[in-house]
Design a protein around this motif. Structure first.
Motif, mmCIF file in Angstrom:
data_model
loop_
_atom_site.group_PDB
_atom_site.id
_atom_site.type_symbol
_atom_site.label_atom_id
_atom_site.label_comp_id
_atom_site.label_asym_id
_atom_site.label_seq_id
_atom_site.Cartn_x
_atom_site.Cartn_y
_atom_site.Cartn_z
ATOM 1 N N GLY A 184 7.110 1.601 -11.478
ATOM 2 C CA GLY A 184 7.265 1.572 -10.221
ATOM 3 C C GLY A 184 5.916 1.106 -9.843
ATOM 4 O O GLY A 184 5.677 1.680 -8.420
ATOM 5 N N GLY A 188 0.764 -1.197 0.190
ATOM 6 C CA GLY A 188 -0.150 0.211 -0.372
ATOM 7 C C GLY A 188 1.061 1.014 0.080
ATOM 8 O O GLY A 188 2.108 1.420 -0.452
ATOM 9 N N ALA A 189 0.121 2.348 0.758
ATOM 10 C CA ALA A 189 0.901 3.945 0.276
ATOM 11 C C ALA A 189 0.935 4.507 1.046
ATOM 12 O O ALA A 189 1.881 5.351 1.411
ATOM 13 C CB ALA A 189 -0.272 4.459 -1.114
ATOM 14 N N LYS A 190 0.500 4.174 2.687
ATOM 15 C CA LYS A 190 0.161 5.330 3.857
ATOM 16 C C LYS A 190 1.735 4.667 4.350
ATOM 17 O O LYS A 190 2.234 3.697 4.971
ATOM 18 C CB LYS A 190 -0.693 4.686 4.293
ATOM 19 C CG LYS A 190 -2.238 5.046 4.414
ATOM 20 C CD LYS A 190 -2.895 4.940 5.275
ATOM 21 C CE LYS A 190 -4.578 4.807 4.899
ATOM 22 N NZ LYS A 190 -5.358 3.314 5.025
ATOM 23 N N GLU A 221 -6.420 -0.327 -8.733
ATOM 24 C CA GLU A 221 -6.899 -0.038 -10.188
ATOM 25 C C GLU A 221 -7.345 -0.122 -10.941
ATOM 26 O O GLU A 221 -8.290 0.046 -11.786
ATOM 27 C CB GLU A 221 -6.780 1.407 -9.168
ATOM 28 C CG GLU A 221 -7.344 1.775 -7.640
ATOM 29 C CD GLU A 221 -6.302 1.887 -7.061
ATOM 30 O OE1 GLU A 221 -4.689 1.504 -6.834
ATOM 31 O OE2 GLU A 221 -6.002 2.341 -5.606
ATOM 32 N N GLY A 270 0.511 -2.800 -5.658
ATOM 33 C CA GLY A 270 0.946 -2.180 -6.693
ATOM 34 C C GLY A 270 -0.097 -1.812 -6.602
ATOM 35 O O GLY A 270 -1.559 -1.718 -5.839
ATOM 36 N N TRP A 281 3.975 1.128 -3.074
ATOM 37 C CA TRP A 281 4.296 2.048 -3.072
ATOM 38 C C TRP A 281 5.498 2.414 -1.987
ATOM 39 O O TRP A 281 6.654 2.939 -1.551
ATOM 40 C CB TRP A 281 2.941 3.274 -2.776
ATOM 41 C CG TRP A 281 3.700 4.596 -2.652
ATOM 42 C CD1 TRP A 281 4.203 5.249 -4.579
ATOM 43 C CD2 TRP A 281 4.810 5.881 -1.907
ATOM 44 N NE1 TRP A 281 4.358 6.284 -3.940
ATOM 45 C CE2 TRP A 281 5.326 6.681 -3.002
ATOM 46 C CE3 TRP A 281 4.365 5.772 -0.200
ATOM 47 C CZ2 TRP A 281 5.062 7.815 -2.078
ATOM 48 C CZ3 TRP A 281 4.461 6.613 0.309
ATOM 49 C CH2 TRP A 281 4.755 7.706 -0.520
ATOM 50 N N GLY A 304 -8.751 -0.537 3.565
ATOM 51 C CA GLY A 304 -10.162 -0.479 2.898
ATOM 52 C C GLY A 304 -10.047 -0.744 1.701
ATOM 53 O O GLY A 304 -9.996 -1.874 0.563
ATOM 54 N N ASP A 305 -8.209 -0.618 1.025
ATOM 55 C CA ASP A 305 -8.019 -0.812 -0.101
ATOM 56 C C ASP A 305 -7.825 -2.337 -0.452
ATOM 57 O O ASP A 305 -7.953 -2.950 -1.293
ATOM 58 C CB ASP A 305 -6.898 -0.198 -0.571
ATOM 59 C CG ASP A 305 -6.879 1.702 -1.041
ATOM 60 O OD1 ASP A 305 -7.779 1.459 -1.839
ATOM 61 O OD2 ASP A 305 -6.792 1.866 0.049
ATOM 62 N N THR A 306 -7.333 -3.251 0.516
ATOM 63 C CA THR A 306 -7.372 -4.506 1.003
ATOM 64 C C THR A 306 -8.633 -5.122 0.582
ATOM 65 O O THR A 306 -8.312 -6.067 0.310
ATOM 66 C CB THR A 306 -6.234 -5.069 1.979
ATOM 67 O OG1 THR A 306 -5.014 -3.923 2.303
ATOM 68 C CG2 THR A 306 -5.697 -6.656 2.355
ATOM 69 N N LYS A 341 2.950 3.719 8.163
ATOM 70 C CA LYS A 341 3.019 1.581 8.532
ATOM 71 C C LYS A 341 4.707 1.983 8.346
ATOM 72 O O LYS A 341 4.393 0.668 9.304
ATOM 73 C CB LYS A 341 2.845 1.148 7.448
ATOM 74 C CG LYS A 341 1.052 1.765 6.624
ATOM 75 C CD LYS A 341 1.103 0.445 5.795
ATOM 76 C CE LYS A 341 -0.722 0.941 5.265
ATOM 77 N NZ LYS A 341 -1.416 0.252 3.994
ATOM 78 N N ASN A 387 -1.607 -6.526 4.904
ATOM 79 C CA ASN A 387 -2.027 -4.734 5.004
ATOM 80 C C ASN A 387 -1.865 -4.267 3.550
ATOM 81 O O ASN A 387 -0.265 -4.210 3.854
ATOM 82 C CB ASN A 387 -2.183 -3.894 6.477
ATOM 83 C CG ASN A 387 -2.869 -2.745 5.639
ATOM 84 O OD1 ASN A 387 -1.960 -2.075 5.116
ATOM 85 N ND2 ASN A 387 -3.587 -2.335 5.418
HETATM 86 P P1 ADP Z 1 -5.782 0.473 2.442
HETATM 87 O O1 ADP Z 1 -6.015 0.891 2.151
HETATM 88 O O2 ADP Z 1 -5.249 -0.940 2.521
HETATM 89 O O3 ADP Z 1 -4.575 -0.818 4.520
HETATM 90 P P2 ADP Z 1 -3.386 1.859 1.227
HETATM 91 O O4 ADP Z 1 -4.383 2.454 1.684
HETATM 92 O O5 ADP Z 1 -2.263 2.415 2.376
HETATM 93 O O6 ADP Z 1 -3.724 0.195 1.492
HETATM 94 O O7 ADP Z 1 -2.948 1.588 -0.022
HETATM 95 C C1 ADP Z 1 -3.880 1.308 -1.056
HETATM 96 C C2 ADP Z 1 -3.081 2.223 -2.246
HETATM 97 O O8 ADP Z 1 -1.294 1.907 -2.406
HETATM 98 C C3 ADP Z 1 -4.219 1.850 -2.884
HETATM 99 O O9 ADP Z 1 -4.174 3.391 -4.075
HETATM 100 C C4 ADP Z 1 -2.363 1.691 -4.497
HETATM 101 O O10 ADP Z 1 -2.913 1.934 -5.519
HETATM 102 C C5 ADP Z 1 -1.326 2.333 -3.540
HETATM 103 N N1 ADP Z 1 -0.169 1.446 -4.269
HETATM 104 C C6 ADP Z 1 0.065 0.737 -4.421
HETATM 105 N N2 ADP Z 1 1.599 0.270 -4.623
HETATM 106 C C7 ADP Z 1 1.800 1.397 -5.263
HETATM 107 C C8 ADP Z 1 3.097 1.167 -6.200
HETATM 108 N N3 ADP Z 1 3.431 0.662 -6.131
HETATM 109 N N4 ADP Z 1 2.562 3.063 -6.898
HETATM 110 C C9 ADP Z 1 1.820 3.691 -6.255
HETATM 111 N N5 ADP Z 1 0.565 3.769 -5.454
HETATM 112 C C10 ADP Z 1 0.818 2.451 -4.681
#
Ligand code: ADP
Ligand code: MG
Length: 358
Positions: free
Chosen positions: A259, A210-212, A290, A287, A234, A317-319, A215, A283
């Protein structure tokens, strides 16, 4: 962790504040006027999770006042983040009307049963206060704001695990003013995750993507429980930071050239480790799932998890969204209602919103 349970209180005829999980995922509706945003409720799982607690309270002839937030209005009234549609959906699910309260003062006059003029208080046993985050006091954890909210009820129930890691007024300060307990769904979350912390089937594999970025700081805290920590998504772009947290248990995937995903080879490598897991916690997508061109890595990982013999937990949420896209929801043993809250609970063994009730 010992938490006060709803069933241990005599709540007959009481006014009960329920800090509910109303932050449902929204799908944007394309509008004719590009500046006007309009949303539909994309998934009502979180509302469904609150139903047993609400029904239990109605069964005790309680007046239920629902509190919750939606999205990130940041202390301002943002009309498209009104909870009105959520009250509508919940009402449909319950087969009875859920009244909307726009101002905190509004509810005082309609205390219920014996109110005057047949006001909405008498008819509606369930009311929902407008989005708590419209008031700056919620996120600032303002004590006066919490006190005002507390005046709306005689008792407080936390039924929102997914935001209990936030030190916000509705979690940590209302319990200072009211007797309190946890809801039926929240306690289930705590039980499942406590079992993983205290008595896991080994090896424990934690998969984070994910992106946050926040974490990353939790990762060192997973060393206690995890045998392997697999990192993708990310977060890998923040690798210099992550590498400072060096530990042999950590295994990094490799990003593709653009990337946007992890490489198929590295996904397959992580999948081999996942296969060995006794417990797998996931979690964060690997990538930009979407876009269907960048879901490959996530798909390999998700399939490896569901095909393993491990006890399988996911959250975020995204997971959850990507698990849905891949049609794998039923294959997990537990899907936590909160990604951030789940990770923080596994890292710290508690959450501020739970500490406030202990
Ligand atoms: P969760 O909601 O499951 O906790 P996050 O909100 O942390 O997860 O991350 C979800 C987001 O991370 C998604 O929008 C996804 O597109 C983005 N993401 C995952 N890998 C990459 C990447 N390599 N580059 C850019 N965005 C990414
Ligand atoms: Mg997310």
């Amino acid at each position: 962790m010992k938490l006060p349970q709803l069933k241990d209180f005599d709540l007959k005829d009481k006014r009960v504040l329920v800090r509910a999980d109303l932050d449902v995922p929204l799908g944007e509706v394309k509008s004719q006027k590009p500046k006007v945003k309009s949303y539909v409720i994309a998934d009502d799982t979180r509302l469904r999770n609150c139903l047993p607690t609400i029904k239990h309270l109605l069964g005790k002839n309680c007046r239920v006042v629902l509190l919750g937030h939606l999205g990130r209005p940041e202390g301002k009234l943002v009309p498209e983040l009104s909870l009105k549609p959520v009250a509508g959906r919940l009402g449909k699910m319950m087969g009875r009307k859920v009244g909307m309260i726009r101002e905190i003062g509004e509810i005082r006059e309609d205390k219920g049963e014996k109110g005057k003029n047949g006001g909405k208080g008498e008819r509606e046993k369930i009311v929902m206060l407008e989005n708590l985050r419209f008031w700056p006091g919620e996120e600032a954890n303002d004590l006066e704001f919490a006190k005002k909210l507390s005046s709306l009820g005689d008792f407080y129930v936390n039924e929102c695990f997914s935001a209990s890691h936030r030190k916000h007024a509705s979690f940590v300060s209302i319990p200072k003013f009211l007797p309190h307990a946890v809801g039926f769904y929240l306690i289930k979350e705590v039980e499942v995750l406590s079992e993983v912390l205290e008595n896991p089937k080994r090896p424990v594999v934690i998969v984070i993507g994910g992106a946050k970025e926040d974490k990353l700081k939790l990762i060192p805290k997973f060393f206690k429980i995890a045998d392997f920590i697999l990192i993708g998504g990310w977060l890998l772009k923040r690798l210099p930071k992550a590498r400072q947290l060096a530990d042999a248990k950590k295994i990094f995937a490799c990003l593709t050239k653009d990337g946007k995903d992890i490489t198929v080879e590295s996904a397959k490598y992580l999948a081999e480790i996942i296969k060995l897991g006794g417990t797998v916690i996931w979690n964060g997508p690997m990538g930009v799932y979407e876009d269907e061109r960048d879901i490959k890595g996530t798909k390999i990982i998700a399939k490896a998890i569901v095909n393993s013999k491990a006890f399988k937990i996911a959250g975020g949420g995204d997971t959850e969204a990507v698990i849905d896209i891949l049609g794998l929801k039923e294959k997990f043993d537990w899907i936590s209602s909160g990604g951030g809250a789940m990770l923080q609970f596994l890292a710290e063994g508690t959450l501020p919103g739970l500490e406030a009730l202990a």
